[in-house]
Design a protein around this motif. Structure first.
Motif, mmCIF file in Angstrom:
data_model
loop_
_atom_site.group_PDB
_atom_site.id
_atom_site.type_symbol
_atom_site.label_atom_id
_atom_site.label_comp_id
_atom_site.label_asym_id
_atom_site.label_seq_id
_atom_site.Cartn_x
_atom_site.Cartn_y
_atom_site.Cartn_z
ATOM 1 N N GLY A 49 2.621 -52.799 -15.551
ATOM 2 C CA GLY A 49 2.987 -51.465 -15.101
ATOM 3 C C GLY A 49 3.204 -50.508 -16.251
ATOM 4 N N THR A 50 3.334 -51.030 -17.471
ATOM 5 C CA THR A 50 3.524 -50.174 -18.646
ATOM 6 C C THR A 50 2.321 -49.261 -18.855
ATOM 7 O OG1 THR A 50 4.994 -51.778 -19.713
ATOM 8 C CG2 THR A 50 3.911 -50.181 -21.147
ATOM 9 N N ARG A 51 1.135 -49.792 -18.621
ATOM 10 C CA ARG A 51 -0.070 -48.968 -18.801
ATOM 11 C C ARG A 51 -0.060 -47.769 -17.853
ATOM 12 N NH1 ARG A 51 -3.131 -52.729 -19.062
ATOM 13 N NH2 ARG A 51 -3.582 -52.711 -21.293
ATOM 14 N N GLU A 52 0.406 -47.972 -16.638
ATOM 15 C CA GLU A 52 0.471 -46.877 -15.671
ATOM 16 C C GLU A 52 1.425 -45.786 -16.147
ATOM 17 O OE1 GLU A 52 1.259 -46.313 -10.840
ATOM 18 O OE2 GLU A 52 1.561 -48.265 -11.814
ATOM 19 N N ILE A 53 2.566 -46.180 -16.720
ATOM 20 C CA ILE A 53 3.522 -45.203 -17.253
ATOM 21 C C ILE A 53 2.905 -44.418 -18.402
ATOM 22 C CG2 ILE A 53 5.698 -44.980 -18.517
ATOM 23 C CD1 ILE A 53 6.765 -47.303 -16.857
ATOM 24 N N VAL A 54 2.253 -45.114 -19.321
ATOM 25 C CA VAL A 54 1.634 -44.439 -20.462
ATOM 26 C C VAL A 54 0.504 -43.532 -20.000
ATOM 27 C CG1 VAL A 54 0.300 -44.792 -22.571
ATOM 28 C CG2 VAL A 54 2.329 -46.193 -22.123
ATOM 29 N N ASP A 55 -0.297 -43.982 -19.043
ATOM 30 C CA ASP A 55 -1.377 -43.140 -18.521
ATOM 31 C C ASP A 55 -0.820 -41.859 -17.908
ATOM 32 O OD1 ASP A 55 -3.307 -44.913 -19.319
ATOM 33 O OD2 ASP A 55 -3.641 -45.787 -17.331
ATOM 34 N N GLY A 56 0.321 -41.955 -17.250
ATOM 35 C CA GLY A 56 0.941 -40.760 -16.692
ATOM 36 C C GLY A 56 1.366 -39.787 -17.774
ATOM 37 N N ALA A 57 1.927 -40.319 -18.864
ATOM 38 C CA ALA A 57 2.316 -39.457 -19.985
ATOM 39 C C ALA A 57 1.089 -38.792 -20.607
ATOM 40 C CB ALA A 57 3.074 -40.271 -21.029
ATOM 41 N N LEU A 58 0.013 -39.556 -20.740
ATOM 42 C CA LEU A 58 -1.211 -39.000 -21.315
ATOM 43 C C LEU A 58 -1.802 -37.919 -20.425
ATOM 44 C CD1 LEU A 58 -2.867 -42.308 -22.598
ATOM 45 C CD2 LEU A 58 -1.769 -40.532 -23.974
ATOM 46 N N LEU A 59 -1.707 -38.106 -19.111
ATOM 47 C CA LEU A 59 -2.209 -37.093 -18.190
ATOM 48 C C LEU A 59 -1.436 -35.790 -18.348
ATOM 49 C CD1 LEU A 59 -4.136 -36.451 -15.841
ATOM 50 C CD2 LEU A 59 -2.349 -37.277 -14.280
ATOM 51 N N ALA A 60 -0.134 -35.890 -18.542
ATOM 52 C CA ALA A 60 0.686 -34.697 -18.724
ATOM 53 C C ALA A 60 0.378 -33.979 -20.030
ATOM 54 C CB ALA A 60 2.170 -35.076 -18.681
ATOM 55 N N MET A 61 -0.252 -34.676 -20.981
ATOM 56 C CA MET A 61 -0.595 -34.067 -22.274
ATOM 57 C C MET A 61 -1.940 -33.351 -22.246
ATOM 58 S SD MET A 61 0.756 -37.370 -24.431
ATOM 59 C CE MET A 61 -0.085 -37.005 -25.970
ATOM 60 N N GLN A 62 -2.700 -33.491 -21.173
ATOM 61 C CA GLN A 62 -4.039 -32.901 -21.132
ATOM 62 C C GLN A 62 -4.060 -31.380 -21.259
ATOM 63 O OE1 GLN A 62 -6.954 -34.451 -21.408
ATOM 64 N NE2 GLN A 62 -5.714 -36.314 -21.636
ATOM 65 N N PRO A 63 -3.159 -30.635 -20.584
ATOM 66 C CA PRO A 63 -3.196 -29.172 -20.772
ATOM 67 C C PRO A 63 -3.033 -28.761 -22.227
ATOM 68 C CG PRO A 63 -1.914 -29.730 -18.834
ATOM 69 C CD PRO A 63 -2.210 -31.026 -19.522
ATOM 70 N N GLN A 64 -2.094 -29.400 -22.953
ATOM 71 C CA GLN A 64 -1.957 -29.050 -24.364
ATOM 72 C C GLN A 64 -3.188 -29.479 -25.144
ATOM 73 O OE1 GLN A 64 1.659 -29.928 -26.590
ATOM 74 N NE2 GLN A 64 0.398 -30.318 -28.397
ATOM 75 N N SER A 65 -3.776 -30.612 -24.781
ATOM 76 C CA SER A 65 -4.978 -31.059 -25.485
ATOM 77 C C SER A 65 -6.084 -30.028 -25.374
ATOM 78 C CB SER A 65 -5.433 -32.401 -24.902
ATOM 79 O OG SER A 65 -6.604 -32.857 -25.543
ATOM 80 N N ARG A 66 -6.191 -29.393 -24.219
ATOM 81 C CA ARG A 66 -7.229 -28.359 -24.040
ATOM 82 C C ARG A 66 -6.896 -27.096 -24.825
ATOM 83 N NH1 ARG A 66 -6.918 -30.484 -18.704
ATOM 84 N NH2 ARG A 66 -5.530 -28.780 -18.031
ATOM 85 N N VAL A 67 -5.598 -26.768 -24.909
ATOM 86 C CA VAL A 67 -5.177 -25.553 -25.609
ATOM 87 C C VAL A 67 -5.200 -25.747 -27.120
ATOM 88 C CG1 VAL A 67 -3.202 -24.034 -26.028
ATOM 89 C CG2 VAL A 67 -3.770 -24.727 -23.703
ATOM 90 N N GLY A 68 -4.818 -26.945 -27.576
ATOM 91 C CA GLY A 68 -4.679 -27.180 -29.008
ATOM 92 C C GLY A 68 -3.607 -26.283 -29.583
#
Length: 318
Positions: free
Chosen positions: A112-131
């Motif tokens: 289940g740790t991977r699911e938690i990390v994937d959720g955190a990574l998903l939340a980082m996508q808007p900043q990734s697009r903005v840089g």
């Protein structure tokens, strides 16, 4: 059951005696923030390795208060997936990525740790697009982190540090268990002849006692059961009797009292006990420290310390 055996990183130099130190970054118990203590998180220093063990909310701030730079942290171990132990993980991952710290952060934990990390990574996508608004594309957040899910009995090698995993009783329940049920882990960290065992959240557990056998230091959660139950009842008059009954059962079976810690420490023959994750009513822990020590001393005669946030405990070279 047989677990994974993993190894990563260079071995420590054979000469000399590397440091083995445990820092209690946050010592609160449970998901209710308090002004006195940060949420549960710990720092293990083993030679040159700086490892986070649980990442409660504010873990990065506590690291800064301890004088440890983000780039020193390349490994995280999660004991279980309750939010008071994982709420700070998105910041550990995200701020490391945002600061372009090289290498991957390795996150170890139960299934289940991977699911938690994937959720955190998903939340980082808007900043990734903005840089940073300069037109340059940011590296993928996923490239900055690696997840390794463990099982009961897993062993991990990180340089000269051996980490052993034991499933504890934090999620135990009556009746048969399913293969897919969530797991809560305790960890033993061995550096040569020296060792630290961390209970995480657990009730009385023979598996944890076996894991801690001969450890120099047992870092254990502790609960003041009747005071915390009374405080919950008084502060939550809106809680239904059914929910209150479930809460009391959880606290009385899935957490560990000082008397039970003394029994476990004596059976395991540990060198000393460090108390953390204090499940007590709000206020200074000194109100309960004397009682905790007295209850532990019924069966265990070794030294007992009641940790504060940012307390540091060294296992000396032999």
């Amino acid at each position: 059951m047989a677990g994974l055996v993993l190894s990563t990183g260079p071995a420590f130099a054979a000469s000399g005696c590397p440091a083995l130190r445990w820092v209690t970054l946050g010592t609160a118990g449970g998901p209710i923030p308090t002004p006195e203590r940060a949420e549960p998180s710990n720092l293990l220093i083993a030679g040159e390795q700086h490892i986070l063990v649980d990442t409660g909310d504010g873990a990065v701030n506590q690291l800064a208060r301890a004088g440890v730079a983000q780039q020193r942290i390349s490994v995280v171990f999660l004991s279980h997936h309750h939010l008071d132990h994982t709420g700070g993980l998105p910041a550990v991952i995200g701020l490391r990525w945002m600061n372009n710290i090289p290498g991957k952060l390795k996150v170890y934990g139960p299934p289940g740790t991977r699911e938690i990390v994937d959720g955190a990574l998903l939340a980082m996508q808007p900043q990734s697009r903005v840089g940073f608004g300069l037109g340059a594309k940011s590296p993928s957040p996923a490239s900055s982190v690696e997840v390794i899910e463990l099982t009961d009995g897993s062993q991990v090698g990180i340089g000269g540090l051996k980490v052993t995993v034991a499933a504890n009783s934090h999620f135990d329940h009556p009746g048969p268990k399913q293969a897919s049920e969530p797991l809560s882990f305790s960890y033993r960290f061995d550096l040569g002849p020296r060792s630290i065992t961390y209970t995480g959240d657990t009730g009385p557990s023979d598996a944890v006692t076996r894991l801690a056998k001969g450890s120099d230091m047992l870092v254990s959660e502790v609960i003041a059961l009747e005071p915390i139950v009374a405080q919950i009842r008084a502060s939550r008059p809106d809680m239904s009797e059914d929910l209150f009954g479930q809460m009391r059962k959880h606290l009385s079976t899935h957490h560990i009292t000082a008397a039970d810690i003394g029994t476990m420490a004596a059976k395991a023959g540990v060198g000393r006990v460090v108390l953390t994750h204090f499940a007590t009513p709000p206020g200074p822990i000194a109100r309960f420290a004397k009682l905790f020590r007295a209850d532990i001393a019924r069966n265990y005669r070794g030294p007992v310390a009641a940790a504060q946030d940012l307390s540091s405990f060294e296992v000396a070279c032999r």
